[in-house]
Scaffold this motif. Structure first.
Motif, PDB file in Angstrom:
ATOM      1  N   VAL A  72       0.842  -1.207   0.000  1.00  8.05           N
ATOM      2  CA  VAL A  72       0.000   0.000   0.000  1.00  8.05           C
ATOM      3  C   VAL A  72       0.873   1.252   0.000  1.00  8.05           C
ATOM      4  O   VAL A  72       0.609   2.215  -0.726  1.00  8.05           O
ATOM      5  CB  VAL A  72      -0.962  -0.015   1.220  1.00  8.05           C
ATOM      6  N   LYS A  73       1.925   1.219   0.781  1.00  5.09           N
ATOM      7  CA  LYS A  73       2.826   2.380   0.872  1.00  5.09           C
ATOM      8  C   LYS A  73       3.343   2.801  -0.507  1.00  5.09           C
ATOM      9  O   LYS A  73       3.427   3.989  -0.811  1.00  5.09           O
ATOM     10  CB  LYS A  73       4.001   2.041   1.800  1.00  5.09           C
ATOM     11  N   ARG A  74       3.642   1.815  -1.370  1.00  2.33           N
ATOM     12  CA  ARG A  74       4.225   2.132  -2.680  1.00  2.33           C
ATOM     13  C   ARG A  74       3.225   2.803  -3.609  1.00  2.33           C
ATOM     14  O   ARG A  74       3.609   3.522  -4.532  1.00  2.33           O
ATOM     15  CB  ARG A  74       4.801   0.876  -3.328  1.00  2.33           C
ATOM     16  N   GLY A  75       1.920   2.570  -3.391  1.00  2.00           N
ATOM     17  CA  GLY A  75       0.924   3.216  -4.266  1.00  2.00           C
ATOM     18  C   GLY A  75       0.283   4.424  -3.618  1.00  2.00           C
ATOM     19  O   GLY A  75      -0.497   5.134  -4.252  1.00  2.00           O
ATOM     20  N   ASN A  76       0.591   4.649  -2.356  1.00  2.00           N
ATOM     21  CA  ASN A  76      -0.059   5.735  -1.617  1.00  2.00           C
ATOM     22  C   ASN A  76       0.458   7.104  -2.062  1.00  2.00           C
ATOM     23  O   ASN A  76       1.640   7.287  -2.298  1.00  2.00           O
ATOM     24  CB  ASN A  76       0.204   5.550  -0.114  1.00  2.00           C
ATOM     25  N   HIS A  77      -0.477   8.043  -2.170  1.00  2.00           N
ATOM     26  CA  HIS A  77      -0.092   9.429  -2.459  1.00  2.00           C
ATOM     27  C   HIS A  77      -0.776  10.337  -1.454  1.00  2.00           C
ATOM     28  O   HIS A  77      -1.794  10.950  -1.752  1.00  2.00           O
ATOM     29  CB  HIS A  77      -0.484   9.822  -3.886  1.00  2.00           C
ATOM     30  N   GLY A  78      -0.272  10.354  -0.239  1.00  2.00           N
ATOM     31  CA  GLY A  78      -0.726  11.363   0.718  1.00  2.00           C
ATOM     32  C   GLY A  78      -1.780  10.936   1.713  1.00  2.00           C
ATOM     33  O   GLY A  78      -2.129  11.706   2.604  1.00  2.00           O
ATOM     34  N   ALA A  79      -2.331   9.737   1.578  1.00  2.00           N
ATOM     35  CA  ALA A  79      -3.319   9.293   2.574  1.00  2.00           C
ATOM     36  C   ALA A  79      -2.605   8.836   3.851  1.00  2.00           C
ATOM     37  O   ALA A  79      -1.425   8.489   3.829  1.00  2.00           O
ATOM     38  CB  ALA A  79      -4.178   8.158   2.021  1.00  2.00           C
ATOM     39  N   LEU A  80      -3.345   8.836   4.948  1.00  2.00           N
ATOM     40  CA  LEU A  80      -2.832   8.286   6.201  1.00  2.00           C
ATOM     41  C   LEU A  80      -3.044   6.769   6.155  1.00  2.00           C
ATOM     42  O   LEU A  80      -4.149   6.311   5.873  1.00  2.00           O
ATOM     43  CB  LEU A  80      -3.591   8.894   7.392  1.00  2.00           C
ATOM     44  N   VAL A  81      -1.991   6.015   6.399  1.00  2.00           N
ATOM     45  CA  VAL A  81      -2.084   4.550   6.352  1.00  2.00           C
ATOM     46  C   VAL A  81      -2.194   3.994   7.777  1.00  2.00           C
ATOM     47  O   VAL A  81      -1.330   4.242   8.617  1.00  2.00           O
ATOM     48  CB  VAL A  81      -0.862   3.928   5.631  1.00  2.00           C
ATOM     49  N   VAL A  82      -3.286   3.283   8.015  1.00  2.00           N
ATOM     50  CA  VAL A  82      -3.520   2.655   9.322  1.00  2.00           C
ATOM     51  C   VAL A  82      -3.485   1.142   9.108  1.00  2.00           C
ATOM     52  O   VAL A  82      -4.125   0.635   8.182  1.00  2.00           O
ATOM     53  CB  VAL A  82      -4.911   3.052   9.883  1.00  2.00           C
ATOM     54  N   THR A  83      -2.718   0.430   9.929  1.00  2.00           N
ATOM     55  CA  THR A  83      -2.636  -1.024   9.771  1.00  2.00           C
ATOM     56  C   THR A  83      -3.098  -1.732  11.037  1.00  2.00           C
ATOM     57  O   THR A  83      -2.754  -1.330  12.151  1.00  2.00           O
ATOM     58  CB  THR A  83      -1.197  -1.463   9.432  1.00  2.00           C
ATOM     59  N   ASP A  84      -3.883  -2.791  10.839  1.00  2.00           N
ATOM     60  CA  ASP A  84      -4.368  -3.584  11.970  1.00  2.00           C
ATOM     61  C   ASP A  84      -3.260  -4.418  12.597  1.00  2.00           C
ATOM     62  O   ASP A  84      -2.501  -5.092  11.890  1.00  2.00           O
ATOM     63  CB  ASP A  84      -5.448  -4.573  11.496  1.00  2.00           C
ATOM     64  N   LEU A  85      -3.224  -4.405  13.927  1.00  2.00           N
ATOM     65  CA  LEU A  85      -2.454  -5.413  14.662  1.00  2.00           C
ATOM     66  C   LEU A  85      -3.333  -6.662  14.650  1.00  2.00           C
ATOM     67  O   LEU A  85      -4.479  -6.610  15.098  1.00  2.00           O
ATOM     68  CB  LEU A  85      -2.225  -4.945  16.098  1.00  2.00           C
ATOM     69  N   PRO A  86      -2.840  -7.777  14.120  1.00  2.00           N
ATOM     70  CA  PRO A  86      -3.707  -8.952  14.021  1.00  2.00           C
ATOM     71  C   PRO A  86      -3.885  -9.681  15.360  1.00  2.00           C
ATOM     72  O   PRO A  86      -3.241  -9.325  16.362  1.00  2.00           O
ATOM     73  CB  PRO A  86      -2.993  -9.819  12.988  1.00  2.00           C
ATOM     74  N   PHE A  87      -4.738 -10.677  15.323  1.00  2.00           N
ATOM     75  CA  PHE A  87      -5.049 -11.533  16.480  1.00  2.00           C
ATOM     76  C   PHE A  87      -3.778 -11.961  17.215  1.00  2.00           C
ATOM     77  O   PHE A  87      -2.840 -12.463  16.593  1.00  2.00           O
ATOM     78  CB  PHE A  87      -5.806 -12.763  15.961  1.00  2.00           C
TER      79      PHE A  87
END
Ligand code: KIV
Ligand code: NA
Length: 266
Positions: A72-87
């Motif tokens: 996602v980081k490589r295609g992102n242009h300015g959005a805030l990226v939030v990632t889930d901590l999994p189970f």
């Protein structure tokens, strides 16, 4: 730093402008979502279901989450990226710090964890280490086995009171954002009005500061054939995925989505 920061989201909340958030798991969809103004990309552990085909989010690992965050980081242009901590990636403080570090190094700007007030110490320690945390409350899919299914949370007064108290305690502990899933719309409204930080909803009515949907759901794709009540198919009437994403952003910003029928009554 991304163009959309916590400060941006705080400003949107204060001005009453709705925040548009979508799940995202790869570079091309990240780019497409950014082109139409999605402000927050959620690398959700829903990827365990929609990408990997599992019947719950439980099998998803930190390395799966880090891999998709990097995509996602490589295609992102300015959005805030939030990632889930999994189970089970934040069952202890040490695990929470180590798992979050891996996700932040992969490109997340914030991590999201599921739970309640028992996460206060974790949230504080993450903040002390420079890691903003979003806490997911209500229907928390990692606890599906405890709940006995994917059920609306907070319909009885005891659980509603607990959810209000959890939200308040977590904000005091330093949570940067809250996310409410499948709670009655009036309860979500109360929590949003009481909160100083942005509150995002999914199946939580129109009064939250923003909305999120799983990308596959809002494109009308479903592995199980069952679509939750809170989902709207934004692909209907559109001729491209980009147009469907744009229709979603516009509907959220205009307050047209969610409609009453997408929410749950008390
Ligand atoms: O994993 C996910 O996609 C989520 C959203 C449903 C909020 O947590
Ligand atoms: Na999730």
């Amino acid at each position: 730093m991304p163009d959309v920061t916590l400060t941006t989201l705080q400003g949107l909340k204060q001005r009453g402008e709705k925040i548009a958030m979508l799940t995202c798991y790869d570079a091309t969809f990240a780019q497409t979502a950014c082109q139409v103004g999605v402000e927050v990309l959620l690398v959700g552990d829903s990827l365990g279901m929609v990408l990997q085909g599992h019947d719950s989010t439980l099998p998803t690992s930190v390395s799966d989450m880090a891999y998709h965050t990097a995509c996602v980081k490589r295609g992102n242009h300015g959005a805030l990226v939030v990632t889930d901590l999994p189970f089970m990636a934040y069952a202890t403080l040490e695990q929470a710090l180590e798992s979050s570090a891996a996700l932040m190094r992969a490109g997340a700007h914030m991590v999201k964890l599921e739970g309640g007030a028992w996460l206060c110490e974790t949230v504080t320690r993450l903040a002390e280490n420079g890691i903003p945390a979003c806490v997911h409350l209500g229907l928390t899919p990692q606890s599906v086995n405890l709940f006995g299914g994917y059920k609306v949370q907070g319909r009885d007064e005891g659980r509603a009171r607990q959810l209000r108290a959890d939200a308040e305690a977590l904000e005091r502990a330093g949570a940067a954002m809250l996310l409410l899933e499948c709670v009655p719309s009036p309860l979500a409204e109360q929590i949003t009005q009481a909160a100083g930080v942005p509150v995002i909803g999914i199946g939580a009515g129109a009064a939250t500061d923003g909305q999120v949907l799983v990308m596959h759901d809002m494109l009308g794709l479903s592995l199980s054939g069952r679509t939750p009540k809170f989902v709207k198919n934004f692909m209907a009437g559109q001729d491209s995925i980009q147009a469907a994403f744009a229709a979603y952003v516009s509907a959220v910003k205009q307050g047209e989505f969610p409609a009453v029928e997408h929410g749950f009554s008390a």
